[in-house]
Design an enzyme around this catalytic site. Structure first.
Site, PDB file in Angstrom:
ATOM      1  N   SER A 149     103.005  30.900  13.558  1.00  0.00           N
ATOM      2  CA  SER A 149     104.034  31.650  13.030  1.00  0.00           C
ATOM      3  C   SER A 149     104.483  32.564  14.451  1.00  0.00           C
ATOM      4  O   SER A 149     103.644  33.339  14.567  1.00  0.00           O
ATOM      5  CB  SER A 149     103.753  32.228  11.846  1.00  0.00           C
ATOM      6  OG  SER A 149     104.812  33.182  11.377  1.00  0.00           O
ATOM      7  N   LYS A 175     106.805  27.778  13.537  1.00  0.00           N
ATOM      8  CA  LYS A 175     107.416  28.373  12.466  1.00  0.00           C
ATOM      9  C   LYS A 175     108.183  29.531  12.944  1.00  0.00           C
ATOM     10  O   LYS A 175     107.471  30.378  13.725  1.00  0.00           O
ATOM     11  CB  LYS A 175     106.503  28.822  11.337  1.00  0.00           C
ATOM     12  CG  LYS A 175     107.295  29.732  10.259  1.00  0.00           C
ATOM     13  CD  LYS A 175     106.638  29.650   8.849  1.00  0.00           C
ATOM     14  CE  LYS A 175     106.184  31.426   8.825  1.00  0.00           C
ATOM     15  NZ  LYS A 175     105.401  31.529   7.437  1.00  0.00           N
ATOM     16  N   LYS A 177     110.239  33.143  12.696  1.00  0.00           N
ATOM     17  CA  LYS A 177     110.605  34.441  11.480  1.00  0.00           C
ATOM     18  C   LYS A 177     112.225  34.534  11.976  1.00  0.00           C
ATOM     19  O   LYS A 177     112.344  34.688  13.080  1.00  0.00           O
ATOM     20  CB  LYS A 177     109.929  35.504  12.007  1.00  0.00           C
ATOM     21  CG  LYS A 177     108.438  35.194  11.648  1.00  0.00           C
ATOM     22  CD  LYS A 177     108.215  35.152   9.862  1.00  0.00           C
ATOM     23  CE  LYS A 177     106.593  35.368   9.542  1.00  0.00           C
ATOM     24  NZ  LYS A 177     106.651  35.276   7.891  1.00  0.00           N
ATOM     25  N   ASP A 203     111.380  30.875   8.466  1.00  0.00           N
ATOM     26  CA  ASP A 203     110.788  31.842   7.367  1.00  0.00           C
ATOM     27  C   ASP A 203     111.674  33.189   7.450  1.00  0.00           C
ATOM     28  O   ASP A 203     111.575  33.862   8.361  1.00  0.00           O
ATOM     29  CB  ASP A 203     109.351  32.190   7.593  1.00  0.00           C
ATOM     30  CG  ASP A 203     108.793  33.368   6.499  1.00  0.00           C
ATOM     31  OD1 ASP A 203     109.610  33.105   5.519  1.00  0.00           O
ATOM     32  OD2 ASP A 203     107.624  33.560   6.355  1.00  0.00           O
ATOM     33  N   GLU A 228     112.018  28.642   4.709  1.00  0.00           N
ATOM     34  CA  GLU A 228     110.969  29.407   3.727  1.00  0.00           C
ATOM     35  C   GLU A 228     111.498  30.797   3.139  1.00  0.00           C
ATOM     36  O   GLU A 228     112.296  31.576   3.847  1.00  0.00           O
ATOM     37  CB  GLU A 228     109.734  29.802   4.586  1.00  0.00           C
ATOM     38  CG  GLU A 228     108.487  30.355   3.397  1.00  0.00           C
ATOM     39  CD  GLU A 228     107.479  30.714   4.566  1.00  0.00           C
ATOM     40  OE1 GLU A 228     107.274  29.943   5.629  1.00  0.00           O
ATOM     41  OE2 GLU A 228     106.667  31.286   4.037  1.00  0.00           O
ATOM     42  N   ASP A 253     107.473  31.002  -0.861  1.00  0.00           N
ATOM     43  CA  ASP A 253     106.313  31.861  -0.516  1.00  0.00           C
ATOM     44  C   ASP A 253     106.164  32.899  -1.466  1.00  0.00           C
ATOM     45  O   ASP A 253     105.551  32.937  -2.531  1.00  0.00           O
ATOM     46  CB  ASP A 253     106.321  32.270   0.982  1.00  0.00           C
ATOM     47  CG  ASP A 253     105.217  33.179   1.498  1.00  0.00           C
ATOM     48  OD1 ASP A 253     104.400  33.785   0.546  1.00  0.00           O
ATOM     49  OD2 ASP A 253     105.327  33.768   2.624  1.00  0.00           O
ATOM     50  N   LYS A 277      99.434  30.822  -0.794  1.00  0.00           N
ATOM     51  CA  LYS A 277      98.510  31.914  -0.033  1.00  0.00           C
ATOM     52  C   LYS A 277      97.623  32.279  -1.194  1.00  0.00           C
ATOM     53  O   LYS A 277      98.021  32.871  -2.174  1.00  0.00           O
ATOM     54  CB  LYS A 277      99.281  33.328   0.358  1.00  0.00           C
ATOM     55  CG  LYS A 277     100.388  32.721   1.558  1.00  0.00           C
ATOM     56  CD  LYS A 277     101.171  33.815   1.902  1.00  0.00           C
ATOM     57  CE  LYS A 277     101.711  33.752   3.286  1.00  0.00           C
ATOM     58  NZ  LYS A 277     103.055  34.798   3.598  1.00  0.00           N
ATOM     59  N   GLY A 305      99.850  32.306   5.931  1.00  0.00           N
ATOM     60  CA  GLY A 305      98.807  33.187   6.481  1.00  0.00           C
ATOM     61  C   GLY A 305      99.224  34.530   6.073  1.00  0.00           C
ATOM     62  O   GLY A 305     100.360  34.792   6.095  1.00  0.00           O
TER      63      GLY A 305
HETATM   64 MG   LIG Z   1     106.498  33.524   4.373  1.00  0.00          MG
END
Ligand SMILES: [Mg+2]
Length: 385
Positions: A149, A175, A177, A203, A228, A253, A277, A305
């Site tokens: 990430s 991934k 952000k 995400d 996400e 998520d 998660k 994570g």
């Molecule tokens: Mg997330």
């Protein structure tokens, strides 16, 4: 399948629980739409049970930005509300890991706190029985593909350098952000620089509204695996509406806090993929139930994570070895986050995978001298007190 994780292993007789706070600096600041992390202030739960012991990690952060939970509150609810229900009278000899969720069910929410306790109890039972987390949870692989990430960066050149470094390390999936103002252009830049074959996803950590649907649809041209949690966590129906306006698959998520919510979100058409998660959903056993709910509905899952130390990472990697974890997770190597971990580090293999621990319990040694050197406080709660 659920009997697999609810089956009756005998409880361990817990004598005391140590709550240890450790502070680990991050190798680099990690910025999301919620804020910037520069260190992890981790609550460890250490169960002492005669000839066995168990470790659990609470993933609550310093501030209640990801969800309403935060680490000081988690410690307080554990000591004042959760442990008394597990350790008073004779119950400390009678509660198995599989029963913890129902014993603690009267306490609303606080899933990260509950998950840390359940993980520590489960670890103690499994160490006593010589069984691994992987075997108990139903793992079918001994290595799991690892993604990374990548936080929000100061500039696109900085982002391209960071992604390049992670790909050189061998990560199999990137991934990014995102947030308003940092979405289409960074995604375009990464796609153009690293090509169409790169496994790429984004995400948003709840940073958009349904009014942004047409803007988010601009991401469709980049062939992302998923977007996400674009919208706030309570807005499951709005995610279903968004799914009708973008082609990129929606993954949830923050919204998915239980197997029941997962089932409802899927039936509403709010997600095509689920990020699991264990801390967010109240523990590894509920995480397996979500895995099963998704598998029955042909919804792929992957393991998220929370900047875990080796304690949480070990159990996450075991979970990620279950059959419906068909996308690479945020189960990165230890050095993605920490220069020094509290277990022997997880190291990325040449195949872009992490090994699933096979030893009893979480299957990794907790380095007590490192824990003690990083500890900022220790609290001992005795059973029967
Ligand atoms: Mg997330």
């Amino acid at each position: 399948m659920a009997t697999r994780v609810q089956g009756g292993t005998a409880p361990v007789a817990v004598e005391a629980v140590e709550l240890i706070r450790v502070r680990l600096p991050l190798v680099a600041p990690f910025r999301t739409s919620f804020g910037t992390e520069t260190r992890r202030d981790v609550l460890l739960v250490h169960v002492l049970a005669g000839d066995s012991e168990g470790w659990g990690e609470c993933v609550a952060m310093q501030e209640p930005l990801y969800s309403s939970e935060y680490v000081d509150a988690a410690q307080r609810v554990i000591t004042e509300h959760l442990l008394p229900r597990l350790l008073t009278g004779d119950t400390h000899k009678a509660v198995s890991a599989g029963a913890i969720a129902s014993v603690l069910e009267p306490i609303k929410g606080h899933r990260m706190a509950k998950a840390a306790l359940e993980a520590a109890w489960l670890d103690a039972e499994l160490r006593r029985d010589g069984q691994s987390f992987a075997a108990r949870l139903g793992a079918v692989r001994d290595r799991v593909p690892s993604g990374v990430s990548v936080g929000i960066m100061a500039s696109i050149p900085d982002l391209l350098d960071a992604v390049s470094g992670y790909l050189d390390n061998g990560y199999m999936r990137i991934k990014l952000k995102i947030e308003p103002g940092w979405d289409v252009e960074p995604v375009r830049a990464v796609r153009e620089r690293f090509g169409a074959d790169l496994l790429l996803q984004v995400d948003a950590n709840t940073a958009y509204t349904l009014d942004d649907a047409q803007h988010l649809a601009r991401l469709d041209e980049f062939g992302l695996l998923l977007i996400e949690q674009p919208l706030p966590e309570e807005q499951i129906l709005a995610h279903a509406k968004l799914a009708g306006q973008v082609r990129t698959p929606i993954c949830l998520d923050e919204s998915i806090v239980s197997a029941l919510v997962a089932e409802e979100a899927i039936e509403m058409g709010a997600c095509a993929i689920v990020n699991i998660k264990p801390g967010r959903v109240g523990g590894y056993l509920e995480a397996v139930r979500i895995h099963d709910v998704c598998a029955e509905r042909s919804i792929p899952v992957w393991c998220g994570g929370m900047l875990e130390t080796g304690v949480g990472r070990a159990a996450n990697v075991a979970l990620a070895a279950l059959p419906n974890f068909t996308l690479p997770g945020d189960t990165s190597a230890s050095d993605r986050y920490f220069a020094e971990d509290i277990t022997p580090p997880f190291v990325l293999g040449a195949d872009g995978c992490l090994p699933v621990p096979q030893g009893p319990g979480i299957g990794v040694e907790v380095l007590r001298d490192v824990v003690d050197s990083l500890a900022t406080s220790t609290q001992l709660v005795r059973a029967g007190a």
